[in-house]
Structures are given as C-alpha cells and as structure tokens.
Design a protein around this motif. Structure first.
Motif, PDB file in Angstrom:
ATOM      1  N   ASP A  56      -7.157   5.347   6.528  1.00  0.00           N
ATOM      2  CA  ASP A  56      -7.310   4.554   5.459  1.00  0.00           C
ATOM      3  C   ASP A  56      -6.506   4.654   4.307  1.00  0.00           C
ATOM      4  O   ASP A  56      -6.072   3.848   3.691  1.00  0.00           O
ATOM      5  CB  ASP A  56      -8.897   4.325   5.087  1.00  0.00           C
ATOM      6  N   VAL A  57      -6.520   6.111   3.791  1.00  0.00           N
ATOM      7  CA  VAL A  57      -5.719   6.470   2.737  1.00  0.00           C
ATOM      8  C   VAL A  57      -4.373   6.178   2.921  1.00  0.00           C
ATOM      9  O   VAL A  57      -3.491   5.740   2.049  1.00  0.00           O
ATOM     10  CB  VAL A  57      -5.893   7.992   2.660  1.00  0.00           C
ATOM     11  N   LEU A  58      -3.745   6.588   4.451  1.00  0.00           N
ATOM     12  CA  LEU A  58      -2.381   6.402   4.551  1.00  0.00           C
ATOM     13  C   LEU A  58      -1.940   4.751   4.394  1.00  0.00           C
ATOM     14  O   LEU A  58      -0.908   4.313   3.934  1.00  0.00           O
ATOM     15  CB  LEU A  58      -2.191   6.671   5.940  1.00  0.00           C
ATOM     16  N   HIS A  59      -2.922   3.663   4.767  1.00  0.00           N
ATOM     17  CA  HIS A  59      -2.685   2.432   4.789  1.00  0.00           C
ATOM     18  C   HIS A  59      -2.852   2.008   3.286  1.00  0.00           C
ATOM     19  O   HIS A  59      -2.128   1.104   2.946  1.00  0.00           O
ATOM     20  CB  HIS A  59      -3.587   1.443   5.610  1.00  0.00           C
ATOM     21  N   ARG A  60      -3.390   2.601   2.508  1.00  0.00           N
ATOM     22  CA  ARG A  60      -3.750   2.292   1.199  1.00  0.00           C
ATOM     23  C   ARG A  60      -2.361   2.895   0.079  1.00  0.00           C
ATOM     24  O   ARG A  60      -2.261   2.352  -1.000  1.00  0.00           O
ATOM     25  CB  ARG A  60      -5.011   2.690   0.272  1.00  0.00           C
TER      26      ARG A  60
END
Ligand code: UDP
Length: 251
Positions: A56-60
């Motif tokens: 999720d952090v990567l996608h954000r």
C-alpha cells in the motif's frame, strides 16, 4: 522541461520513468500531503509481495524510481532498457538542484547513528551553502525525542526531508508523517548518510558498472546475507515471468 513520468509495473507495483526526477519534483505543485519518493529495489518488491501494508505504501508513493539492478534486469527482460538511478545519486542531484533555487530551500536530515546526520549537514552546508539546513536528528531515540522531532518538522516546514532509517522502517515512517509537511519532498535514503558522512564506503565504480554493488555490500556487511536472498529470488521470478510471456513493455 522534464516530461510527466511514465508509469510501468514491476510485478504489479508502480515504477516511474522520468528523465530528470529532481527537476520534475522541484517543479511539482504538492497536493497537500507531501511528496513521497521511493527508490525501488528487488528486496522491496519481494517485501511488498508478502506484506500488504508495504504494498500500500508503494502504491501511495508519488514517485518510485529504479534504484536496484534487479529492477533494471526485470525491465530489460520485458523489453525496456532504462538506466539505474541509485537513491544516493538521486538524493545528491536533488540537493544540488535545490541549491540553485532563487529562494533558499529548507532541508532536514533524519536518521543514522548519533552524530552522523550532523556530519552530513556540515558536509552539505560546506558544499552547497545556499541550502538552509533546518534540522538534524539521529535515528536512534526515545518516544519523547520523536514527539520533539515531529514538532520541529511542523515548525520548520522543510522543502526536502531525507529519512535514513533503513527499509522498510523509513518508508513506513514517511507514509505516516508526510501530511505534517505538505509542501515537502520526502525521500527514504537508507545508508546514504553513512556514505555522505564517510562512515561507510560505496562500492567502487567498477562494481556499480557491472551491477554488482550488492556484492560489495555483502562483502562489507556479511550479516545482510539473509535479507539479500531476496535478490536471487527476485531475479529468478523475473526470468520466469519473461519465459511465461507476462507483460512486455513497448519502448
Ligand atoms: N537506522 C536508524 N535507526 C534504526 C535502524 C537503522 O537510524 O532504528 C539507520 C542506520 O544507522 C543506517 C540506516 O538506517 O544509517 C540503514 O542503512 P541500510 O544501509 O541498512 O539501509 P537499507 O539497505 O535498509 O536501505
């Protein structure tokens, strides 16, 4: 004028291709939650595959740049030849460009062992005197210091915040705190402070050229071997995905 970054996928995770990442970043209008830059390597991709929170952090993140040789190999196997942009080189280029800005840019260095961030600040202050270094904080501290750090960031509102806590701690920390400095560019820089401060050495140029920086790292820090198993695992997965004909970029 740098073009809008093209987004490609590495096993479903975002990677941006931009000609001049520092220039592009400095020209961006922030969207009120700070801008998170991630320097992607194979270890991070493998971590994201097994850890939804990290995925999720990567996608954000706003900009994910190709740092690791494994990522470059993956792209090459899928028909896209792009140069590596090591995190430390990107961070230096960002500082050098910020130093040329007409209005002084405020910079904060957070992370590494006590004393290291101070040395980093002194070095960059000497080399790039137009930067306004508004604070440093080591990466080993108690809860009260963390509260004080957050207050200091809110108060000084740096334009550039480097966080050197190692992967994935730095990415999680940035993702949790980026909103407190909505105008900032936040970058997780791993061991870059240690190299800037002269505490550790970067791999010689030949190793870098041969995409063997990881091997030099293993020689310097043999205790990393378990973490670094992600590299051959990633390379093997990349080869298999190519053989199975999944995803081919057109360049
Ligand atoms: N570090 C830190 N606080 C911690 C753990 C690590 O400040 O609780 C620092 C450590 O001193 C080093 C950096 O984070 O300067 C991690 O460097 P490393 O080369 O391991 O980065 P990675 O390979 O994880 O990107």
């Amino acid at each position: 004028m740098p073009t809008i970054p093209a987004k490609v996928s590495v096993f479903g995770f975002p990677l941006h291709l931009v000609d001049n990442a520092p220039e592009w970043l400095l020209m961006q209008q922030r969207d009120g939650r700070g801008q998170h830059v991630i320097t992607l390597n194979s270890e991070m991709v493998m971590l994201a595959e097994r850890t939804p929170e990290f995925a999720d952090v990567l996608h954000r993140a706003d900009l994910v740049i190709p740092d690791g040789s494994g990522v470059i190999l993956y792209l090459k196997l899928h028909g896209l030849s792009v140069p590596r942009l090591p995190g430390i080189e990107f961070a230096e280029a960002l500082l050098r460009l910020a130093n040329e800005a007409p209005q002084p840019k405020r910079v904060f260095f957070y992370g590494a062992a006590p004393g290291v961030a101070e040395k980093v600040a002194e070095r960059w202050h000497r080399e790039l005197p137009n930067l306004k270094i508004v604070g440093v904080q080591s990466g080993y501290h108690d809860a009260a210091t963390e509260v004080a750090l957050i207050e200091k960031l809110k108060e000084t509102q740096p334009h550039i915040i480097f966080v050197a806590l190692g992967v994935p701690r730095q990415e999680y920390w940035i993702d949790r705190h980026r909103h407190i400095c909505p105008e900032a560019i936040w970058v997780g820089v791993g061991g870059s402070f240690d190299i800037w401060a002269g505490v550790k050495k970067r791999a010689p140029k030949l190793f870098q050229k041969l995409h063997l920086e990881w091997l030099y790292r293993l020689y310097q820090e043999p205790w990393r071997w378990r973490r670094m198993l992600a590299l051959p695992q990633f390379a093997w997965k990349a080869i298999l995905s190519r053989l199975h004909g999944r995803q081919r970029f057109s360049s």
